[in-house]
Design a protein around this motif. Structure first.
Motif, short mmCIF file in Angstrom:
data_model
loop_
_atom_site.label_atom_id
_atom_site.label_comp_id
_atom_site.label_asym_id
_atom_site.label_seq_id
_atom_site.Cartn_x
_atom_site.Cartn_y
_atom_site.Cartn_z
N ALA A 37 0.87 -1.18 0.00
CA ALA A 37 0.00 0.00 0.00
C ALA A 37 0.90 1.22 0.00
O ALA A 37 1.70 1.41 0.91
CB ALA A 37 -0.91 -0.01 1.23
N ASN A 38 0.79 2.02 -1.04
CA ASN A 38 1.66 3.18 -1.22
C ASN A 38 0.79 4.43 -1.28
O ASN A 38 0.40 4.87 -2.35
CB ASN A 38 2.48 3.00 -2.50
CG ASN A 38 3.53 4.07 -2.67
OD1 ASN A 38 3.90 4.75 -1.73
ND2 ASN A 38 4.00 4.22 -3.89
N PRO A 39 0.48 5.01 -0.10
CA PRO A 39 -0.42 6.18 -0.10
C PRO A 39 0.26 7.41 -0.65
O PRO A 39 1.48 7.45 -0.82
CB PRO A 39 -0.72 6.35 1.39
CG PRO A 39 0.49 5.81 2.08
CD PRO A 39 0.97 4.66 1.21
N SER A 40 -0.56 8.43 -0.90
CA SER A 40 0.00 9.70 -1.35
C SER A 40 0.94 10.22 -0.27
O SER A 40 0.73 9.99 0.91
CB SER A 40 -1.11 10.71 -1.63
OG SER A 40 -1.87 10.92 -0.46
N PRO A 41 2.00 10.92 -0.67
CA PRO A 41 2.98 11.36 0.32
C PRO A 41 2.39 12.37 1.31
O PRO A 41 1.53 13.17 0.96
CB PRO A 41 4.08 12.03 -0.52
CG PRO A 41 3.54 12.16 -1.89
CD PRO A 41 2.32 11.31 -2.02
N LEU A 42 2.88 12.27 2.55
CA LEU A 42 2.44 13.19 3.59
C LEU A 42 3.36 14.40 3.58
O LEU A 42 4.58 14.27 3.59
CB LEU A 42 2.51 12.49 4.95
CG LEU A 42 1.99 13.28 6.16
CD1 LEU A 42 0.52 13.66 5.95
CD2 LEU A 42 2.14 12.46 7.41
N VAL A 43 2.77 15.56 3.49
CA VAL A 43 3.56 16.80 3.48
C VAL A 43 3.25 17.58 4.75
O VAL A 43 2.21 17.38 5.39
CB VAL A 43 3.26 17.66 2.24
CG1 VAL A 43 3.72 16.98 0.98
CG2 VAL A 43 1.79 18.00 2.15
N ILE A 44 4.14 18.49 5.09
CA ILE A 44 3.92 19.32 6.28
C ILE A 44 2.72 20.22 6.01
O ILE A 44 2.66 20.93 5.01
CB ILE A 44 5.18 20.15 6.58
CG1 ILE A 44 6.32 19.20 6.91
CG2 ILE A 44 4.91 21.13 7.71
CD1 ILE A 44 7.66 19.88 7.07
N ASP A 45 1.77 20.17 6.92
CA ASP A 45 0.51 20.89 6.73
C ASP A 45 0.02 21.37 8.09
O ASP A 45 -0.55 20.60 8.86
CB ASP A 45 -0.50 19.94 6.10
CG ASP A 45 -1.87 20.56 5.90
OD1 ASP A 45 -2.00 21.80 5.95
OD2 ASP A 45 -2.82 19.79 5.68
N PRO A 46 0.23 22.64 8.42
CA PRO A 46 -0.15 23.13 9.75
C PRO A 46 -1.64 23.02 10.05
O PRO A 46 -2.03 22.92 11.20
CB PRO A 46 0.30 24.59 9.74
CG PRO A 46 0.60 24.94 8.33
CD PRO A 46 0.80 23.67 7.58
N LEU A 47 -2.49 23.00 9.03
CA LEU A 47 -3.93 22.90 9.26
C LEU A 47 -4.43 21.45 9.25
O LEU A 47 -5.60 21.19 9.43
CB LEU A 47 -4.70 23.72 8.21
CG LEU A 47 -4.41 25.22 8.21
CD1 LEU A 47 -5.17 25.90 7.08
CD2 LEU A 47 -4.76 25.84 9.55
N LEU A 48 -3.53 20.50 8.99
CA LEU A 48 -3.83 19.07 8.96
C LEU A 48 -4.85 18.69 7.90
O LEU A 48 -5.49 17.65 8.00
CB LEU A 48 -4.27 18.58 10.34
CG LEU A 48 -3.25 18.78 11.46
CD1 LEU A 48 -3.82 18.32 12.78
CD2 LEU A 48 -1.95 18.06 11.15
N ILE A 49 -5.00 19.51 6.87
CA ILE A 49 -5.92 19.20 5.78
C ILE A 49 -5.37 18.04 4.96
O ILE A 49 -6.07 17.09 4.64
CB ILE A 49 -6.17 20.44 4.90
CG1 ILE A 49 -6.88 21.51 5.72
CG2 ILE A 49 -6.96 20.08 3.65
CD1 ILE A 49 -6.93 22.86 5.07
N VAL A 50 -4.09 18.12 4.63
CA VAL A 50 -3.48 17.08 3.83
C VAL A 50 -3.35 15.78 4.62
O VAL A 50 -3.44 14.69 4.06
CB VAL A 50 -2.10 17.54 3.29
CG1 VAL A 50 -1.40 16.44 2.52
CG2 VAL A 50 -2.28 18.76 2.41
N ALA A 51 -3.19 15.87 5.94
CA ALA A 51 -3.09 14.67 6.77
C ALA A 51 -4.35 13.82 6.64
O ALA A 51 -4.27 12.59 6.56
CB ALA A 51 -2.84 15.05 8.22
#
Length: 156
Positions: A37-51
């Protein structure tokens, strides 16, 4: 013989599953069906929207991997009942996890399908099959589809 079959649900990995069923393997051969399972990369996101998006992507990828592994296991069990089967679903980079699983499990052979990317796509996307062939601790067989075309291009 311990055969690690790495799949991703594509028509190319389905060809690798078919290759397992077409052959006569030594007695007591084992096949471990692996999907990463190769999810989309996690990027730094202060609002945690991308998380949240990353979590959804990971969930979807795990579900996809589970379906792919179950389909492959059923197909192999039906066509090659003499093979001992096990399954594994890992999370991360397929290039790394396949090689790590081959090492951990002491595989004799890694079987992986090739997407048949041309030089530009290989450069931009990378080739899992190529990376596994270069770094695996055992023999690697790259299975190509008989109808190997990607976006209208013939395989390189």
């Amino acid at each position: 013989m311990k055969i690690l079959l790495a799949i991703d649900g594509s028509k190319f990995s389905k060809e690798a599953v078919a290759e397992i069923t077409r052959r006569s393997w030594p007695a007591d051969s084992e096949v471990r069906i692996l999907s990463v399972a190769n999810p989309s990369p996690l990027v730094i996101d202060p609002l945690l929207i991308v998380a949240a998006s990353h979590y959804d992507s990971l969930s979807e990828e795990k579900e996809r991997a589970s379906r792919d592994v179950a389909e492959a296991e059923a197909a192999i069990a039906k066509s090659a009942p003499n093979l001992k089967l096990s399954t594994s679903i890992l999370v991360g980079s397929p290039k790394e996890r396949i090689v790590e699983e081959a090492e951990r499990w002491s595989a004799d052979l890694v079987l992986v399908g090739s997407h048949g990317y041309g030089p530009v796509q290989r450069f931009l996307l990378g080739s899992v099959a190529q990376a596994v062939a270069l770094h695996a601790p055992c023999s690697v067989e790259i299975v190509r589809s008989r109808d190997q075309s990607v976006s209208g291009q013939a395989a390189a």
